[in-house]
Design an enzyme around this catalytic site. Sequence first.
Site, PDB file in Angstrom:
ATOM      1  N   ARG A  37      -6.976   5.816  -5.822  1.00 59.24           N
ATOM      2  CA  ARG A  37      -6.705   7.255  -5.988  1.00 59.24           C
ATOM      3  C   ARG A  37      -6.967   7.707  -7.429  1.00 59.24           C
ATOM      4  O   ARG A  37      -7.586   8.751  -7.671  1.00 59.24           O
ATOM      5  CB  ARG A  37      -5.262   7.547  -5.579  1.00 59.24           C
ATOM      6  CG  ARG A  37      -4.975   7.246  -4.109  1.00 59.24           C
ATOM      7  CD  ARG A  37      -3.492   7.199  -3.816  1.00 59.24           C
ATOM      8  NE  ARG A  37      -2.863   8.501  -4.045  1.00 59.24           N
ATOM      9  CZ  ARG A  37      -1.548   8.687  -4.025  1.00 59.24           C
ATOM     10  NH1 ARG A  37      -0.727   7.662  -3.808  1.00 59.24           N
ATOM     11  NH2 ARG A  37      -1.047   9.888  -4.238  1.00 59.24           N
ATOM     12  N   ILE A  47       0.872  -1.174   0.000  1.00 55.33           N
ATOM     13  CA  ILE A  47       0.000   0.000   0.000  1.00 55.33           C
ATOM     14  C   ILE A  47       0.909   1.224   0.000  1.00 55.33           C
ATOM     15  O   ILE A  47       2.061   1.143   0.426  1.00 55.33           O
ATOM     16  CB  ILE A  47      -0.989   0.021   1.197  1.00 55.33           C
ATOM     17  CG1 ILE A  47      -0.255  -0.119   2.526  1.00 55.33           C
ATOM     18  CG2 ILE A  47      -2.039  -1.057   1.059  1.00 55.33           C
ATOM     19  CD1 ILE A  47      -1.193  -0.057   3.735  1.00 55.33           C
ATOM     20  N   ASP A  48       0.405   2.324  -0.508  1.00 59.62           N
ATOM     21  CA  ASP A  48       1.226   3.523  -0.657  1.00 59.62           C
ATOM     22  C   ASP A  48       1.781   4.006   0.684  1.00 59.62           C
ATOM     23  O   ASP A  48       1.205   3.743   1.744  1.00 59.62           O
ATOM     24  CB  ASP A  48       0.407   4.651  -1.279  1.00 59.62           C
ATOM     25  CG  ASP A  48      -0.082   4.327  -2.678  1.00 59.62           C
ATOM     26  OD1 ASP A  48       0.545   3.477  -3.335  1.00 59.62           O
ATOM     27  OD2 ASP A  48      -1.093   4.914  -3.097  1.00 59.62           O
ATOM     28  N   LYS A  49       2.861   4.750   0.607  1.00 54.38           N
ATOM     29  CA  LYS A  49       3.494   5.311   1.805  1.00 54.38           C
ATOM     30  C   LYS A  49       2.485   6.034   2.700  1.00 54.38           C
ATOM     31  O   LYS A  49       2.463   5.830   3.911  1.00 54.38           O
ATOM     32  CB  LYS A  49       4.609   6.277   1.380  1.00 54.38           C
ATOM     33  CG  LYS A  49       5.217   7.051   2.540  1.00 54.38           C
ATOM     34  CD  LYS A  49       6.175   8.121   2.042  1.00 54.38           C
ATOM     35  CE  LYS A  49       6.658   8.983   3.187  1.00 54.38           C
ATOM     36  NZ  LYS A  49       7.515  10.116   2.723  1.00 54.38           N
ATOM     37  N   THR A  95      -0.755   5.802   2.726  1.00 57.46           N
ATOM     38  CA  THR A  95      -1.972   5.039   3.006  1.00 57.46           C
ATOM     39  C   THR A  95      -1.666   4.142   4.191  1.00 57.46           C
ATOM     40  O   THR A  95      -0.626   3.479   4.226  1.00 57.46           O
ATOM     41  CB  THR A  95      -2.382   4.187   1.797  1.00 57.46           C
ATOM     42  OG1 THR A  95      -2.648   5.049   0.685  1.00 57.46           O
ATOM     43  CG2 THR A  95      -3.636   3.369   2.100  1.00 57.46           C
TER      44      THR A  95
END
Length: 306
Positions: A237, A137-139, A141
């Site tokens: 996103r 998962i994104d930084k 998130t």
Amino acid sequence: MEFKEFIVDKEYENIRLDVYLSKMLLDKSRSFIQNLIEEGNAVINKISKKSNYKLKSGDKVELTIPSPAMLDLKPEDIPLDILYEDKDVIVVNKPQGMVVHPASGVYEGTLVNALLNHCTDLSGINGVSRPGIVHRIDKDTSGVLVVAKNDFAHNKLAEQLKNHSMKRVYIALAEGIIKEEEGTVNQPLARHPVDRIKIAVIKGGREAITHYKVIKRFKSSSLIECRLETGRTHQIRVHMSFIGHPLVGDPVYGYKKQRFNLNGQMLHAKVLGFVHPVTGEYLEFEAEPPEYFKKVIEILEKELPK
């Protein structure tokens, strides 16, 4: 360095090179094999080919597997919010602001650094920089992630991701009032042709499907639940931005003018469910959103008419 050679049987005629090698090398992931091909490590009849090359009966496939680059990853004593752990998997609640694995000059402070301090038995399928990492998962998130402690568990979990059977539910705050109660965004995604930092809806890109439903509407934003059918980079996103409702706080796909002083998008991986790779038992884990997320919702709640 490892060298392998195959002669294509008639039963494998007309299948893609990467698919064929995935069948021949069951201990390697499809993405690992595709990277090898892209780097010119696979040749057919002495000629380098792409992943989508259709094999012919009698083709001679030669594959070179380079020795893994040595990367000095340091275990770091970083607290982990562990939701579950056994000899095969570990489930963690990743905080906002933490990178999942080292990349692009970031070699410290990642989830991998923390995991290496906690345990040494992590799968090696994704190489030295991503031990145990099955999905990301994104930084910015937060939320639930499962990590594999051995290659068998890794492959089994990767299969569930591939066949879309792993349950992944996110909550997010989107800009604007979403009129419909629920919907699906089915738009292919690929790297942006100009801005390489971004992902974009691109015809011919990889299939990406996001299901969403509205939990609550505020004055100028909507709290939503998103269920991933696929798991592409920045998928939620980009998809929400594509339909005109980017996530609040998103510095890449969101509005330039932001009301709240946030460190990133309002997106949290709340629920993760999967079949245990060894026991076959279905497991499901849930993590409440972080405090900053709750505080923003509280502010918006107070603005609603009573």
